[in-house]
Design a protein around this motif. Structure first.
Motif, mmCIF file in Angstrom:
data_model
loop_
_atom_site.group_PDB
_atom_site.id
_atom_site.type_symbol
_atom_site.label_atom_id
_atom_site.label_comp_id
_atom_site.label_asym_id
_atom_site.label_seq_id
_atom_site.Cartn_x
_atom_site.Cartn_y
_atom_site.Cartn_z
ATOM 1 N N LEU B 5 0.835 -1.205 0.000
ATOM 2 C CA LEU B 5 0.000 0.000 0.000
ATOM 3 C C LEU B 5 0.874 1.261 0.000
ATOM 4 O O LEU B 5 0.582 2.237 -0.705
ATOM 5 C CB LEU B 5 -0.924 -0.003 1.225
ATOM 6 N N LEU B 6 1.958 1.191 0.763
ATOM 7 C CA LEU B 6 2.862 2.344 0.839
ATOM 8 C C LEU B 6 3.480 2.632 -0.539
ATOM 9 O O LEU B 6 3.533 3.772 -0.997
ATOM 10 C CB LEU B 6 3.958 2.055 1.874
ATOM 11 N N ALA B 7 3.916 1.549 -1.200
ATOM 12 C CA ALA B 7 4.518 1.705 -2.531
ATOM 13 C C ALA B 7 3.467 2.248 -3.510
ATOM 14 O O ALA B 7 3.760 3.103 -4.342
ATOM 15 C CB ALA B 7 5.066 0.367 -3.029
ATOM 16 N N ARG B 8 2.269 1.746 -3.389
ATOM 17 C CA ARG B 8 1.190 2.200 -4.263
ATOM 18 C C ARG B 8 0.966 3.711 -4.101
ATOM 19 O O ARG B 8 0.793 4.442 -5.075
ATOM 20 C CB ARG B 8 -0.102 1.434 -3.918
ATOM 21 N N TRP B 9 0.999 4.146 -2.860
ATOM 22 C CA TRP B 9 0.806 5.568 -2.567
ATOM 23 C C TRP B 9 1.975 6.385 -3.134
ATOM 24 O O TRP B 9 1.798 7.422 -3.747
ATOM 25 C CB TRP B 9 0.676 5.755 -1.051
ATOM 26 N N LYS B 10 3.183 5.857 -2.946
ATOM 27 C CA LYS B 10 4.369 6.571 -3.420
ATOM 28 C C LYS B 10 4.405 6.656 -4.943
ATOM 29 O O LYS B 10 4.753 7.694 -5.510
ATOM 30 C CB LYS B 10 5.638 5.862 -2.910
ATOM 31 N N GLN B 11 4.044 5.568 -5.624
ATOM 32 C CA GLN B 11 4.132 5.552 -7.084
ATOM 33 C C GLN B 11 3.061 6.432 -7.725
ATOM 34 O O GLN B 11 3.275 6.967 -8.815
ATOM 35 C CB GLN B 11 4.024 4.110 -7.608
ATOM 36 N N GLY B 12 1.931 6.548 -7.076
ATOM 37 C CA GLY B 12 0.913 7.490 -7.550
ATOM 38 C C GLY B 12 0.207 7.062 -8.821
ATOM 39 O O GLY B 12 0.423 5.973 -9.341
ATOM 40 N N HIS B 13 -0.645 7.959 -9.321
ATOM 41 C CA HIS B 13 -1.413 7.710 -10.536
ATOM 42 C C HIS B 13 -0.662 8.321 -11.695
ATOM 43 O O HIS B 13 -0.367 9.508 -11.687
ATOM 44 C CB HIS B 13 -2.812 8.329 -10.415
ATOM 45 N N ARG B 14 -0.349 7.535 -12.709
ATOM 46 C CA ARG B 14 0.573 8.000 -13.744
ATOM 47 C C ARG B 14 -0.020 8.005 -15.145
ATOM 48 O O ARG B 14 0.674 8.331 -16.085
ATOM 49 C CB ARG B 14 1.807 7.101 -13.771
ATOM 50 N N THR B 15 -1.229 7.547 -15.298
ATOM 51 C CA THR B 15 -1.764 7.454 -16.655
ATOM 52 C C THR B 15 -1.899 8.846 -17.265
ATOM 53 O O THR B 15 -2.445 9.753 -16.653
ATOM 54 C CB THR B 15 -3.120 6.733 -16.645
ATOM 55 N N MET B 16 -1.381 8.986 -18.474
ATOM 56 C CA MET B 16 -1.384 10.308 -19.113
ATOM 57 C C MET B 16 -2.804 10.702 -19.532
ATOM 58 O O MET B 16 -3.664 9.836 -19.728
ATOM 59 C CB MET B 16 -0.460 10.297 -20.334
ATOM 60 N N ARG B 17 -3.015 11.992 -19.678
ATOM 61 C CA ARG B 17 -4.355 12.458 -20.021
ATOM 62 C C ARG B 17 -4.591 12.408 -21.531
ATOM 63 O O ARG B 17 -5.730 12.460 -21.989
ATOM 64 C CB ARG B 17 -4.573 13.876 -19.494
ATOM 65 N N TYR B 18 -3.524 12.309 -22.287
ATOM 66 C CA TYR B 18 -3.651 12.226 -23.744
ATOM 67 C C TYR B 18 -4.566 11.059 -24.107
ATOM 68 O O TYR B 18 -4.456 10.019 -23.492
ATOM 69 C CB TYR B 18 -2.255 12.035 -24.360
ATOM 70 N N PRO B 19 -5.463 11.168 -25.061
ATOM 71 C CA PRO B 19 -5.629 12.273 -26.006
ATOM 72 C C PRO B 19 -6.573 13.383 -25.539
ATOM 73 O O PRO B 19 -6.702 14.380 -26.251
ATOM 74 C CB PRO B 19 -6.215 11.561 -27.227
ATOM 75 N N ALA B 20 -7.218 13.223 -24.378
ATOM 76 C CA ALA B 20 -8.098 14.304 -23.904
ATOM 77 C C ALA B 20 -7.262 15.524 -23.534
ATOM 78 O O ALA B 20 -7.670 16.667 -23.745
ATOM 79 C CB ALA B 20 -8.915 13.821 -22.719
ATOM 80 N N GLY B 21 -6.062 15.286 -22.991
ATOM 81 C CA GLY B 21 -5.159 16.365 -22.611
ATOM 82 C C GLY B 21 -3.980 16.431 -23.557
ATOM 83 O O GLY B 21 -3.993 15.800 -24.617
ATOM 84 N N PRO B 22 -2.945 17.169 -23.180
ATOM 85 C CA PRO B 22 -1.775 17.301 -24.060
ATOM 86 C C PRO B 22 -0.998 15.995 -24.146
ATOM 87 O O PRO B 22 -1.031 15.194 -23.213
ATOM 88 C CB PRO B 22 -0.939 18.381 -23.367
ATOM 89 N N PRO B 23 -0.282 15.764 -25.259
ATOM 90 C CA PRO B 23 0.546 14.558 -25.373
ATOM 91 C C PRO B 23 1.739 14.638 -24.433
ATOM 92 O O PRO B 23 2.125 15.734 -24.016
ATOM 93 C CB PRO B 23 1.000 14.566 -26.836
ATOM 94 N N PRO B 24 2.315 13.503 -24.076
ATOM 95 C CA PRO B 24 3.502 13.541 -23.202
ATOM 96 C C PRO B 24 4.651 14.278 -23.889
ATOM 97 O O PRO B 24 4.717 14.340 -25.118
ATOM 98 C CB PRO B 24 3.846 12.063 -23.010
ATOM 99 N N GLU B 25 5.523 14.800 -23.070
ATOM 100 C CA GLU B 25 6.634 15.611 -23.566
ATOM 101 C C GLU B 25 7.597 14.755 -24.385
ATOM 102 O O GLU B 25 7.989 13.674 -23.967
ATOM 103 C CB GLU B 25 7.355 16.185 -22.352
ATOM 104 N N LEU B 26 7.975 15.242 -25.554
ATOM 105 C CA LEU B 26 8.952 14.529 -26.379
ATOM 106 C C LEU B 26 10.335 15.100 -26.116
ATOM 107 O O LEU B 26 10.472 16.276 -25.760
ATOM 108 C CB LEU B 26 8.593 14.695 -27.854
ATOM 109 N N PRO B 27 11.377 14.266 -26.292
ATOM 110 C CA PRO B 27 12.728 14.788 -26.062
ATOM 111 C C PRO B 27 13.064 15.906 -27.052
ATOM 112 O O PRO B 27 12.567 15.913 -28.180
ATOM 113 C CB PRO B 27 13.621 13.573 -26.294
ATOM 114 N N GLU B 28 13.913 16.828 -26.603
ATOM 115 C CA GLU B 28 14.270 17.974 -27.454
ATOM 116 C C GLU B 28 14.869 17.536 -28.774
ATOM 117 O O GLU B 28 14.652 18.147 -29.811
ATOM 118 C CB GLU B 28 15.299 18.853 -26.728
#
Lengths: 501, 260
Positions: B5-28
């Motif tokens: 449970l502790l690890a779950r809390w630490k890792q958090g929610h990571r699913t990206m919002r794309y395509p409803a939100g902006p796409p993930p950042e691409l490398p320069e």
């Protein structure tokens, strides 16, 4: 081993092909057998066409105790007495020579094609494709055979596995590969062409930096090109990022195979975060375009270095929380402990490399045994465990992740100034050769480049760590339950295309 | 249990919002869809054509109009590096897939290629698409960056797209690699085992054209020489975002407002 019979050279130093004595085949055979018995590893054994119209055999024996590579050579025509019966390490190499050049190692105990590729010499025997070949079979009441592949259940490369089982117990596993054969070594001859570096970067895509480095070091040796210090540092960073990404991915996959979803899910993501660090270097998550003859193609400015450091800290902290969860979970440990054991003596006989060898307790690591590039200046402690099981292969990976992360930080803190790539990598010298060993994330990668009188590649040999280690997986499955195969397979995570070339 | 449970809390929610939100950042330094400005081109220079390892850069029928076949391109940027005039620039546009092979060829001021799917197929697969992945000579880079779409950050499952173990359970194939002769039979058998109607998606330069292995006698220059292809996804390997965008565009799951 007498020094007059073989040529001793340091890892990645060029030598004149003429300086390598051509031995009578019996002497050559004995040199290989005695060398391996004395503790050397058969890093490469292959054939190439000699000027005399014969075939020339060349063996590269890596001697960790002396920190050099002993090169032995002999000429053969259509057959020679096999080395394998007295030196199992030669097993797959000799099958490869048989398949590629139609030279028969007389007395080889299991002489069949390695890749189903057809010989590169006239009068080749018709070699079957599609893995249609004889398999070792067991007979008896209630004995059954399970065939898996080439197309597997997940998103992975193709290979065929043939299990001889009694009930749930696997007595023997035979692994038939070759489905990924794309003709890399053949296409390298006459080069380097503009495609050469791309062959190397796609030889085993998850080892882009590893194979590219082995290739570049061979080219640099034969062309007498010096890589600037900053280039060496950045190569080290790229290579260790590759190791960290793959090891974290493997730890997650192993957790997934025993149904422990938290670590699987977290590590799947963290692996991607590490690939994104590699993409910060060169724009590509696998490091494509980064390592080039003479150094690296991209430099880092202070801002990127700072950002890398910041993200490395996050990766380290996330990975610790995700992975250490496994060691504290009894249901995971119960599935890792004592499963898929490879004893140390089997590891030595087969000449296993990399994580698979270190998990058996063999302190074998090219970075330490035959230091090259940045590893000549900065030492990474070898990580070993001694149980040879799935747990050992997982735990060694985790230990290496931590040490590689520390190493990367150290390099970023101490980046020297100057160029990252030599002004121009000169042409290849004629009639020279180089053997380069590097420690890829799977283990020892060995490349052997030989040039002809015009400074083109007369022969180019690639030995991926998987070439040595697939047989280790087969041995790990003996007397295991067949349902443990996916877990054992993942704990080795070997390359199909790296093997098939 | 507490640790989990502790690890779950630490890792958090990571699913990206794309395509409803902006796409993930691409490398320069990301190399996306190339752009060509022919007016900058020096006549009879042709250095970009010479340095290309796969013959992706060439001239059109006019003899001086540079074009890049992104289906063969390894995105190594060798052409960009030798072009002093700056006529070739690799943009950071990750949207590169096309339904027609010829649309992968980038010309001067060319528009982005279209991804189309028949009305009937979209009705059938639009809410649930099951794919069987076949690696046929793939180097494990395209495979890895397809696999990554199943991790929590990308979470392909939320679009109803899933990779399945059996071709019998699949609506189509996602193929990687140049298709070695040694793999031709297995690929064909897997294709035949998928029920009709079925889709074929090819991912990466190898699967589209043979990539660096094009014209090797050991390979078949990609899957399109053997099977009908519905979607081409260029790259070496394509970024996961390129693959995801291609799949979502195929199924019309990208809101109009989400641009680069």
């Amino acid at each position: 081993m007498s020094t007059t019979r073989t040529l001793a050279i340091p890892n990645g130093h060029a030598f004149a092909i003429a300086d390598c004595p051509v031995l009578p085949i019996e002497t050559f055979r004995q040199e290989v057998i005695d060398g391996v018995a004395a503790g050397a590893r058969l890093s490469a054994l292959f054939a190439f066409p000699a000027d005399s119209g014969c075939l020339r055999l060349l063996a590269a024996l890596s001697r960790a105790d002396q920190g050099d590579v002993a090169i032995a050579s002999a000429e053969v025509r259509d057959e020679y007495p096999a080395i394998t019966p007295e030196c199992p390490q030669a097993h797959l190499h000799e099958r490869e020579i048989f398949e590629q050049w139609n030279v028969r190692p007389i007395g080889h105990p299991w002489l069949k094609p390695v890749r189903g590729m057809g010989a590169r010499r006239e009068a080749a025997p018709a070699v079957a494709h599609d893995g249609a070949t004889e398999f070792f079979q067991m007979e008896g009441d209630e004995v059954h055979e399970v065939a898996v592949g080439p197309v597997h259940a997940g998103i992975i490369e193709p290979g065929h596995f043939r299990f001889q089982c009694h009930g749930e117990t696997v007595y023997h596993l035979e692994i038939a590969l070759g489905y990924q054969h794309r003709g890399v070594e053949r296409a390298m001859v006459g080069g380097p062409t503009p495609r050469a570096i791309h062959y190397m970067e796609t030889l085993a895509g998850d080892s882009t930096a590893g194979h590219a480095t082995a290739y570049c070091r061979a080219v640099e040796a034969v062309s007498a090109t010096r890589v600037p210090a900053r280039g060496q540092f950045l190569r080290g960073v790229t290579l260790e990022l590759e190791r960290v990404a793959n090891h974290i991915g493997d730890l997650g996959a192993m957790a997934g195979d025993v149904g422990f979803l938290p670590t699987m899910a977290y590590c799947g993501r963290i692996r991607g975060d590490v690939l994104n660090l590699t993409a910060m270097l060169c724009g590509n998550r696998f490091g494509r375009g980064m390592i080039r003859p003479g150094g690296v193609a991209f430099d880092l400015d202070a801002r990127v270095v700072e950002e890398l450091r910041r993200r490395l800290d996050l990766v380290a902290s996330d990975a610790r929380s995700a992975v250490e969860l496994m060691w504290n979970t009894p249901s995971v440990m119960a599935r890792f402990d004592g499963v898929g054991v490879v004893p140390l003596d089997v590891c030595r006989q087969l000449g296993l490399v990399g994580v698979a060898a270190r998990a058996c307790g063999a302190p074998r690591d090219v970075r330490d045994d035959f230091p090259y590039g940045i590893y000549r200046f900065t030492h990474i402690p070898i990580s070993t465990w001694n149980t040879g099981d799935v747990f050992a292969r997982a735990y060694v990976r985790w230990s290496e992740v931590k040490r590689s992360l520390a190493f990367i930080r150290e390099q970023l803190d101490a980046l020297p100034g100057g160029r990252v790539i030599a002004p121009s990598a000169g042409p290849l010298a004629a009639n020279r050769a180089a053997v380069t060993l590097i420690e890829g994330w799977r283990g020892e990668i060995c490349h052997v480049a030989l040039t002809d009188g015009d400074g083109r590649f007369a022969s180019y040999k690639v030995v991926d760590p998987s070439f040595h280690n697939w047989f280790g997986l087969a041995m790990a499955l003996r007397n295991q339950e067949i349902s443990d195969f996916p877990l054992c397979n993942k704990s080795f995570n070997l390359s199909y295309c790296g093997h098939d070339l | 249990m507490f640790d989990v449970l502790l690890a779950r809390w630490k890792q958090g929610h990571r699913t990206m919002r794309y395509p409803a939100g902006p796409p993930p950042e691409l490398p320069e330094r990301f190399a996306g869809r190339p752009t060509i400005e022919a007016s900058r081109c020096t006549p009879e220079c042709g250095r970009c054509v010479e340095v290309c390892p796969t013959g992706a850069v060439g001239f059109g029928s006019a003899g001086h109009d540079v074009r890049i076949d992104t289906g063969r391109c390894l995105f190594c940027r060798a052409c960009e590096a030798v072009c002093d005039a700056g006529a070739i620039v690799f943009s950071r546009d990750y949207r590169m897939a096309a339904s027609r092979r010829e649309d992968l060829v980038v010309r001067d001021a060319a528009e982005r290629a279209a991804v189309e799917l028949g009305e009937e197929s979209r009705r059938l697969f639009g809410r649930s698409l099951r794919l069987r992945q076949v690696s046929a000579g793939g180097c494990n880079a395209c495979e890895a960056d397809t696999n990554v779409l199943g991790t929590p950050a990308w979470d392909l499952g939320r679009f109803g797209i899933q990779f399945v173990a059996s071709p019998r359970h699949a609506d189509g194939l996602l193929i990687t690699g140049p298709v070695p002769e040694n793999m031709r039979h297995a690929l064909q058998a897997t294709y035949d085992a998928v029920g009709r109607p079925k889709l074929v998606i090819v991912v990466g330069a190898c699967a589209i054209s043979g990539g660096p292995y094009a014209d090797h006698p050991e390979v078949h220059n990609g899957a399109a020489t053997l099977l009908p292809v519905d979607l081409f996804v260029p790259g070496c390997p394509p970024h996961p975002l390129t693959i995801l965008h291609a799949l979502l565009e195929l199924l019309r799951k990208i809101p109009e407002s989400t641009g680069p």
